[in-house]
Design a protein around this motif. Structure first.
Motif, mmCIF file in Angstrom:
data_model
loop_
_atom_site.group_PDB
_atom_site.id
_atom_site.type_symbol
_atom_site.label_atom_id
_atom_site.label_comp_id
_atom_site.label_asym_id
_atom_site.label_seq_id
_atom_site.Cartn_x
_atom_site.Cartn_y
_atom_site.Cartn_z
ATOM 1 N N HIS A 194 0.843 -1.190 0.000
ATOM 2 C CA HIS A 194 0.000 0.000 0.000
ATOM 3 C C HIS A 194 0.887 1.253 0.000
ATOM 4 O O HIS A 194 1.885 1.296 0.722
ATOM 5 C CB HIS A 194 -0.893 -0.021 1.247
ATOM 6 C CG HIS A 194 -1.846 1.125 1.322
ATOM 7 N ND1 HIS A 194 -3.007 1.154 0.595
ATOM 8 C CD2 HIS A 194 -1.783 2.297 2.014
ATOM 9 C CE1 HIS A 194 -3.632 2.298 0.857
ATOM 10 N NE2 HIS A 194 -2.916 2.995 1.709
ATOM 11 N N VAL A 196 0.744 1.553 -3.524
ATOM 12 C CA VAL A 196 0.982 1.198 -4.931
ATOM 13 C C VAL A 196 0.911 -0.323 -5.070
ATOM 14 O O VAL A 196 1.887 -0.986 -5.346
ATOM 15 C CB VAL A 196 2.333 1.744 -5.431
ATOM 16 C CG1 VAL A 196 2.273 3.242 -5.590
ATOM 17 C CG2 VAL A 196 3.463 1.366 -4.483
ATOM 18 N N SER A 197 -0.272 -0.871 -4.910
ATOM 19 C CA SER A 197 -0.402 -2.319 -4.887
ATOM 20 C C SER A 197 -1.694 -2.752 -5.555
ATOM 21 O O SER A 197 -2.751 -2.173 -5.300
ATOM 22 C CB SER A 197 -0.394 -2.819 -3.437
ATOM 23 O OG SER A 197 -0.806 -4.160 -3.372
#
Length: 386
Positions: A194, A196-197
């Protein structure tokens, strides 16, 4: 008294030849506790567990040959590759001179699944993450795209996209497969977290919460959790080294480096035992992962936690999961020393795979299949998993 340089060289040559002879004569594999084979019409599902299969011999890999023959005649076959599917650094990008060979290694495994008529799953391992290096996340995503590009929905890499999982696959009413990418926990470079996942779970707490849900009682289904890294092992990643690791440590870098380094050579295994590598159970990161998994397993024990990573075959009575299987011997001759530890049921330094049969009456039968150089398998160990 002085010893001439020539005598030292001759002494080292003799010592090396003795070690090579020992290496070329693997220990005899005992046949233990065999229980009667199950009749095919009694078997609802056959699960094959094979790890570290990512360096198949170019002329035909004996372990894959035996696996294909076995799965072809098995009722409802499912083959799970337990990580390190492409040695040594996973699937490089398309400009790399090693890309073609990495594709060949993956395709050998995919073809074995297809030809046998089985359903196949690949779990990522540390080597699939670019040998746990900086490009790891990209490498494991490349491997997933390559497997998907083969256009066969019966063969998948799970969890996908470098996500830690769990990915859950229910096979009829017989079994639930729960697949984990355990390298996510240990990877020091970029990985999906988290914010960017793309992953449903992208923190240790979220993974364990999702695993709790996946393990909840499922009626008659038996639960098998699979990852690359074992939570107990009698092999080197569990801290168990032999005398050759102390005398010939450079063989860890290249199997032809029979350079004896007594005393100095002990630095390497001792450092490993002290946790210098996060690929070993002795490291803080690995212990945290193993402890987290075991605590969740204690709440709703799966029948099996299966892994590879150490190159041999092991069956261990678990304290959380009911049975721990280590099946990391998917390439002929690519095996390492293994010892019995607390609650070991079977341990062998050999090439081969595990076969788990789920019977229609609710029983589960485990067999350890040892493979010889000609690609023939024999069952060296079996038991009912109660």
């Amino acid at each position: 008294m002085t010893v001439s340089r020539g005598k030292w060289i001759r002494a080292l040559a003799v010592l090396s030849s003795v070690a090579v002879s020992a290496c070329e004569s693997p220990p005899e594999i005992p046949v233990l506790s065999l229980v009667p084979p199950a009749a095919p019409d009694q078997v609802a599902l056959t699960l094959f567990l094979v790890g570290d299969a990512g360096a198949p011999a170019p002329g035909g890999e004996p372990v894959l040959s035996a696996l294909y023959v076995d799965a072809r005649s098995a009722p409802t076959p499912v083959i799970a590759f337990l990580g390190d599917n492409a040695y040594p650094r996973g699937l490089p990008d398309s400009t790399s001179p090693t890309r073609h060979e990495a594709e060949r290694r993956l395709m050998a495994q995919i073809v074995a699944v297809r030809a046998s008529g089985a359903r196949g799953f690949f779990v990522p391992g540390n080597h699939d993450w670019d040998s746990h290096s900086a490009d790891g996340w990209d490498a494991v995503r490349r491997q997933g795209r390559f497997v998907s590009a083969q256009g066969d929905l019966r063969v998948q890499l799970l969890p996908a996209n470098g996500c830690p999982g769990p990915a859950v696959v229910d096979v009829d009413e017989t079994a639930r497969l729960v697949l984990l990418d355990t390298q996510w926990w240990l990877h020091r470079g970029a990985k999906p977290r988290h914010p960017v996942s793309p992953c449903p779970a992208d923190s240790e707490a979220e993974i364990l919460d999702a695993l709790r849900l996946a393990l909840r009682p499922l009626g008659p289904r038996r639960v098998i959790v699979m990852g690359h890294h074992p939570i107990q092992s009698g092999g080197p990643h569990g801290g168990h080294f032999g005398w050759m690791d102390h005398v010939f440590p450079l063989r860890r870098l290249n199997e032809v480096l029979w350079l004896p380094l007594p005393a100095l050579g002990s630095v390497y295994p001792l450092a490993r035992m002290l946790g210098v590598s996060n690929q070993d159970l002795s490291s803080a990161a690995y212990r945290r992962m193993a402890t987290g998994l075991e605590r969740v397993f204690e709440e709703s024990p799966p029948l099996i936690y299966a892994a590879g990573h150490d190159h041999g075959l092991q069956a261990i009575g678990g304290r959380s999961a009911r049975y721990l299987l280590v099946s990391g011997a998917g390439v002929f001759g690519h095996h390492e020393r293994v010892v019995s530890i607390d609650r070991t049921l079977f341990a062998a330094e050999t090439s081969g795979y595990m076969r788990v049969e789920f019977l229609r009456d609710g029983l589960t039968r485990l067999g350890a299949q040892v493979v010889d150089q000609s690609g023939h398998a024999f069952e060296a160990f079996s038991m009912w998993l109660d």
